[in-house]
Design an enzyme around this catalytic site. Structure first.
Site, short mmCIF file in Angstrom:
data_model
loop_
_atom_site.label_atom_id
_atom_site.label_comp_id
_atom_site.label_asym_id
_atom_site.label_seq_id
_atom_site.Cartn_x
_atom_site.Cartn_y
_atom_site.Cartn_z
CB SER A 157 -7.57 -50.93 -5.54
OG SER A 157 -8.54 -50.35 -4.73
CE LYS A 186 -10.87 -54.21 -8.45
NZ LYS A 186 -10.06 -53.04 -8.09
CB SER A 243 -11.33 -52.08 -4.46
OG SER A 243 -10.62 -51.80 -5.65
N1 GLN Z 1 -9.08 -47.67 -0.95
C1 GLN Z 1 -9.10 -46.61 -1.90
C2 GLN Z 1 -10.51 -46.12 -2.08
O1 GLN Z 1 -11.35 -46.58 -1.41
C3 GLN Z 1 -8.49 -47.04 -3.19
C4 GLN Z 1 -9.42 -47.73 -4.09
C5 GLN Z 1 -8.81 -48.11 -5.39
O2 GLN Z 1 -7.59 -48.01 -5.58
N2 GLN Z 1 -9.65 -48.50 -6.34
O3 GLN Z 1 -10.78 -45.26 -2.87
#
Ligand code: GLN
Length: 487
Positions: A178, A79, A154
């Site tokens: 994420s 990532k 994400s």
């Molecule tokens: N979807 C969540 C957010 O937008 C989690 C994001 C993440 O785990 N980095 O914050």
């Protein structure tokens, strides 16, 4: 011989050790696969072909000398939030578009020592803020099972690349879901480890009290092997736990007999897609048939998790992201009249709308006069959520629940409605707030052929129980080796 692109980590280890395929041949096959299908999926922000081939060459040397470890020669995707020395690490943001870190994240050092191969850097929501990868400043990544749908986020690139067989496995990061949510939407395994198990050194910070790096893989055993490779104490991360790494892969071979599986009533509520609930109930029956005992439990503060998270995470983000000022590193605006103007222009042009929204929310929550009402209150509720889990784990060993209320939604469906997008994190966020491990495992498909994920949660540092439960269930369900075609 089976197609190497279909093989998991230990199968590949054997094939390479027996000389059936070299790390260089394997890497070339993966690079060809990326070339062939990434036009459709768009998971990679950067393909590091040269690095991959030279790492593969070094891996072949290690194998020849009999010095191979589990990950030697295994092609991985990373990532783009994890720092890679001299290689762009963009966080899918204009702010870091040209940023080449002068150092490697600890996880990258560990992988390199073991001779793993890096194929490239994977797309994500900008600074890991989002649930669909639509917040990438560069391009959307598509779900390999249905190219009109989001891969989740994400770590959408990390999940899509694994599902599309453009890497054997990948690393993602999970602050509020994420890793698990995109794993669920792409039909792969994803694990958010216990907070402190994997070093955050070199992980670009979003919300430091929640962020963890973890694996996305095609099987539970692969997740265990990759976690073993990257976990462990690191003095450069003050929240890293000083504790030896348990044999996670071995835990995958333990029986599930007598395991108590908790079913939280707050996770089986109205609004969850029927097929999601159906698949999970079916999986629970499979666990029961394999000797697990099902217990009804309650996590009463679940309904406050989203509000709590979106205060704590944005507060921490507003502080963490203050470093992008056009001075230290990253993007700087071209035209400005004075220093203050330079800061403003840099941040206005460098950040996308979701990142700005979070910085504003977080700054507001932390400001004088509001701190007690928001940040302090959220911290108190966080403790209640921690206690919910502590109580629950007196009655059960693992908790089973959905990962997300629905399967992958259409690209564009929620992008203009932040609240709707935030609500889809309801089942993943509590795990981060409590600092415990959570794993997402494919458990079925809906009527559109989209993967459904089941989440398993365990107590603090109880990853081994998670691996035991997940690998037994994986065998019991027998869903492996069904992958989207894409050619
Ligand atoms: N979807 C969540 C957010 O937008 C989690 C994001 C993440 O785990 N980095 O914050």
């Amino acid at each position: 011989m089976k197609d190497v692109l279909d093989m998991g980590i230990s199968e590949l280890r054997n094939a390479m050790d027996e000389g059936k395929v070299s790390a260089q041949e394997l890497t070339t096959q993966y690079l060809d696969r990326i070339e062939a299908v990434d036009k459709k999926v768009r998971a990679y922000v950067t393909v590091t072909e040269e690095v991959a081939l030279s790492q593969a060459k070094a891996a072949d040397e290690m194998i020849k000398k009999g010095k191979a470890g589990p990950l030697t020669g295994i092609p991985l995707g990373i990532k783009d939030v994890i720092c890679t020395k001299g290689i762009p690490t963009t966080c899918s943001s204009r702010m870091l578009k040209d940023f080449r870190p002068p150092f490697n994240a600890t996880v990258m050092e560990r992988l390199a020592e073991q001779g793993a191969v890096m194929l490239g850097k994977l797309n994500m929501d900008e600074f890991a803020m989002g649930s669909s990868t639509e917040n990438s400043a560069f391009f959307e990544t598509r779900n390999p099972w249905d190219l009109d749908r989001i891969p989740g986020g994400s770590s959408g690139g990390s999940a899509a690349a694994v599902a599309a067989r453009m890497c054997v496995a990948s690393l993602g990061s999970d602050t509020g879901g994420s890793i698990r949510q995109p794993a669920s939407h792409c039909g792969v395994v994803g694990l958010k480890p216990t907070y402190g198990l994997v070093s955050r050194y070199g992980l670009v910070a979003f919300a430091s009290s929640l962020d963890q790096i973890g694996p996305l893989t095609r099987s539970v055993e692969d997740a265990a092997l990759l976690l073993e490779a990257v976990a462990g104490h690191d003095s450069r991360d003050s929240t890293s736990l000083p504790r030896p790494v348990p044999p996670f892969a071995k835990a995958c071979r333990q029986a599930m007999e007598g395991l108590r599986v908790g079913i939280p009533k707050e996770y089986f509520i109205d609004g969850v897609q029927e097929e999601v609930v159906g698949s999970i109930r079916q999986a629970l029956r499979v666990m029961q048939d394999m000797g697990a005992e099902l217990v009804d439990i309650s996590l009463p503060h679940t309904e406050y998790a989203i509000a709590t998270y979106y205060i704590i995470a944005t507060a921490e983000a507003s502080s963490n992201l203050s470093r992008y000022d056009g001075v230290k590193y990253g993007f700087r605006a071209k035209d400005y009249s004075n220093l203050m103007d330079m800061y403003k222009e840099t941040r206005a042009q460098g950040f996308g709308p979701e990142v700005k929204r979070r910085i504003m929310l977080g700054t507001y929550c932390l400001s004088a006069g509001y701190y007690d009402a928001f940040y302090k209150k959220a911290s108190q509720v966080r403790t209640l959520i921690v206690d919910d889990f502590k109580k629950a784990f007196k009655e059960c060993d693992v908790i089973a629940a959905p990962v997300a209320p629905t399967t992958a939604f259409k690209i564009g469906e929620k992008v203009n409605d932040p609240l709707k997008m935030y609500l889809s994190d309801i089942f993943t966020i509590p795990v981060n707030l409590a600092g415990i491990p959570g794993l997402s495992l494919p458990c079925g498909f809906d009527q559109n052929g989209l993967p459904i994920g089941l989440q398993l949660m365990a107590g603090h540092l109880q990853e081994e129980i998670l691996f035991t439960a997940a690998s037994n269930l994986e065998k019991g369900l027998g869903l492996n080796n069904r992958w989207p075609d894409l050619t």
